[in-house]
Motif scaffolding. Structure first.
Motif, mmCIF file in Angstrom:
data_model
loop_
_atom_site.group_PDB
_atom_site.id
_atom_site.type_symbol
_atom_site.label_atom_id
_atom_site.label_comp_id
_atom_site.label_asym_id
_atom_site.label_seq_id
_atom_site.Cartn_x
_atom_site.Cartn_y
_atom_site.Cartn_z
ATOM 1 N N GLN A 19 -1.578 2.401 8.184
ATOM 2 C CA GLN A 19 -1.574 3.633 8.666
ATOM 3 C C GLN A 19 -0.493 3.953 9.765
ATOM 4 O O GLN A 19 0.287 4.819 9.759
ATOM 5 C CB GLN A 19 -3.108 3.916 9.051
ATOM 6 C CG GLN A 19 -3.903 3.972 8.121
ATOM 7 C CD GLN A 19 -5.233 3.914 8.622
ATOM 8 O OE1 GLN A 19 -5.631 3.780 9.951
ATOM 9 N NE2 GLN A 19 -6.376 4.398 7.916
ATOM 10 N N ALA A 76 -0.545 4.933 -2.059
ATOM 11 C CA ALA A 76 -1.937 4.616 -2.198
ATOM 12 C C ALA A 76 -2.469 5.601 -1.032
ATOM 13 O O ALA A 76 -2.010 5.556 0.179
ATOM 14 C CB ALA A 76 -2.301 3.236 -1.980
ATOM 15 N N THR A 77 -3.346 6.308 -1.545
ATOM 16 C CA THR A 77 -4.341 7.209 -0.652
ATOM 17 C C THR A 77 -5.442 6.636 -0.195
ATOM 18 O O THR A 77 -6.198 6.779 0.878
ATOM 19 C CB THR A 77 -4.610 8.556 -1.431
ATOM 20 O OG1 THR A 77 -5.449 8.017 -2.421
ATOM 21 C CG2 THR A 77 -3.392 9.461 -1.725
ATOM 22 N N HIS A 78 -6.182 5.598 -0.989
ATOM 23 C CA HIS A 78 -7.463 4.757 -0.893
ATOM 24 C C HIS A 78 -7.259 3.360 -1.184
ATOM 25 O O HIS A 78 -6.791 3.061 -2.189
ATOM 26 C CB HIS A 78 -8.492 5.374 -1.570
ATOM 27 C CG HIS A 78 -8.937 6.972 -1.181
ATOM 28 N ND1 HIS A 78 -8.045 8.199 -1.745
ATOM 29 C CD2 HIS A 78 -10.027 7.333 -0.783
ATOM 30 C CE1 HIS A 78 -8.738 9.090 -0.936
ATOM 31 N NE2 HIS A 78 -9.912 8.758 -0.303
ATOM 32 N N VAL A 79 -7.715 2.580 -0.032
ATOM 33 C CA VAL A 79 -7.741 1.142 -0.424
ATOM 34 C C VAL A 79 -9.024 0.588 -0.289
ATOM 35 O O VAL A 79 -9.535 0.504 0.927
ATOM 36 C CB VAL A 79 -6.738 0.466 0.501
ATOM 37 C CG1 VAL A 79 -6.662 -0.981 0.156
ATOM 38 C CG2 VAL A 79 -5.438 1.067 0.459
ATOM 39 N N ILE A 123 0.830 -1.168 -0.057
ATOM 40 C CA ILE A 123 0.149 -0.291 0.048
ATOM 41 C C ILE A 123 0.885 1.220 -0.014
ATOM 42 O O ILE A 123 0.941 2.244 -0.736
ATOM 43 C CB ILE A 123 -1.129 0.125 1.192
ATOM 44 C CG1 ILE A 123 -1.861 -1.260 1.042
ATOM 45 C CG2 ILE A 123 -1.556 1.297 1.265
ATOM 46 C CD1 ILE A 123 -2.729 -1.599 2.405
ATOM 47 N N THR A 124 1.780 1.424 0.859
ATOM 48 C CA THR A 124 2.661 2.676 1.114
ATOM 49 C C THR A 124 3.391 2.421 -0.220
ATOM 50 O O THR A 124 4.027 3.519 -0.395
ATOM 51 C CB THR A 124 3.256 2.605 2.195
ATOM 52 O OG1 THR A 124 4.173 1.446 2.472
ATOM 53 C CG2 THR A 124 2.373 2.615 3.566
ATOM 54 N N PRO A 137 -2.907 5.693 4.362
ATOM 55 C CA PRO A 137 -4.047 5.444 3.389
ATOM 56 C C PRO A 137 -5.405 5.247 4.279
ATOM 57 O O PRO A 137 -5.434 4.820 5.266
ATOM 58 C CB PRO A 137 -3.730 3.731 3.000
ATOM 59 C CG PRO A 137 -2.904 3.501 4.225
ATOM 60 C CD PRO A 137 -2.094 4.714 4.541
#
Length: 345
Positions: free
Chosen positions: A172, A155-158, A150-151, A190
């Motif tokens: 997070q 990515a801002t949204h998952v 994710i990081t 995220p």
């Protein structure tokens, strides 16, 4: 923790699936159709075929994972994911993600991983037992790898199901640790975006729809197979005659109608009728079977065309993985610099 898409700002979305078999309606309802919608919004979309994660509990059957990789890509194409607008890539082709995972493992305690409720649930699902510790260490640590995934793309949204929220929380936490160590904002925290459908149950009414449990309707199922599975669906065991009132809550047929039938008002009327009595299970199942056949048939036809062209699937993964690796390589440089990691020049 939970977020909506704010398209006035840059939105970067990461999602993915483990290649352990063909995908099913649970994947479609939970995430895939949202990915398709996002293609038209201007969001930057990455979709990962998570083969490295699949090995955490399939290392004794690596051939199964390899054979499933093109099947998953074909499922994506069948559902409408466009590789020209969404970067589709193979997790194992991005070695920087493995390095990022290793760095993050040193920021994450064993007790933190063992408290993860998703890990506990997955242990039970795989028969490891509540207190049994004889399972692969990679399985315990895969939430760390997900944080790296994710990081690694910032990515801002998952988009996730509710059962995956603990994974986003760890991502997070990891982003905050990196930012504190760097004394600046290197990584965004995220946001989890929940599906409006929620978790889709298995046709047997137990747990969730799952490839491993054999209780799912797959995107490659024929019309006849879809109809057969719908007729096997769990409804209300106390609804013995048409005249009797029935329960809607926990009724798998209504869960699927809620998720896939286009006319929500019709579904609401049917629920009221079922609760009053006078509505039979067979009639409901026929409606659902028709709904799902109409949904899955074009998906199946597109995926069959895609899977017949192995060169195209390999090309999609090769190009997507090259673009994804370039993205993660830039991000991991920022993380290394922020953490003060020594690098040989």
């Amino acid at each position: 923790m939970l977020g909506e898409y704010d398209f006035t700002k840059k939105v970067t979305v990461l999602t993915g699936d483990r290649p352990t078999g063909a995908l099913h309606l649970g994947h479609y309802a939970g995430s895939i159709r949202e990915r398709v919608r996002l293609q038209d919004t201007g969001a930057e979309c990455f979709v990962m075929v998570a083969d490295a994660q699949a090995y955490t509990d399939n290392i004794d059957d690596t051939r199964k994972v390899g054979e499933a990789i093109p099947q998953v890509v074909a499922d994506y194409i069948g559902c409408g994911i466009d590789p020209d607008r969404t970067t589709v890539f193979l997790q194992s082709a991005i070695p920087e993600l493995a390095e990022l995972t290793l760095l993050y493992m040193n920021m994450t305690t064993v007790s933190r991983l063992e408290r993860n409720p998703t890990i506990s649930a997955e242990k039970k699902l795989r028969g490891y037992g509540e207190f049994e510790r004889d399972f692969p260490s990679g399985f315990l640590c895969y939430p760390v790898a997900q944080a790296a995934d994710i990081t690694g793309f910032k990515a801002t949204h998952v988009p996730v199901g509710e059962d995956q929220l603990p994974m986003i929380e760890l991502a997070q936490e990891t982003a905050r640790k990196v930012n504190r160590a760097a004394a600046r904002d290197v990584l965004p925290e995220p946001l989890a975006v929940l599906s409006t459908t929620g978790r889709l149950p298995g046709i047997d009414g137990k747990a969730k729809a799952s490839k491993s449990l054999g209780n799912a309707i797959h995107l490659l199922d024929t019309d006849a197979e879809i109809e057969r599975k719908v007729m096997l669906m769990f409804t209300d065991p106390d609804h013995l005659t048409v005249a009797q009132p029935g329960k809607v809550e926990g009724n798998v047929v209504f869960s699927y109608l809620d998720a896939f039938h286009a006319d929500k008002e019709e579904v609401s009327v049917l629920k009221d009728h079922y609760r009053r009595g006078g509505l039979g299970d067979v009639k409901l199942k026929r409606l659902l079977a028709n709904t799902l056949v109409d949904l899955v048939r074009p998906i199946r036809e597109r995926r069959e065309e895609a899977i017949s062209d192995s060169a195209r699937i390999e090309d999609i993964l090769r190009k997507g993985s090259a673009a994804a690796r370039e993205r993660v390589a830039a991000v991991i440089d920022e993380v290394r610099n922020g953490l003060g990691v020594f690098r040989l020049r």
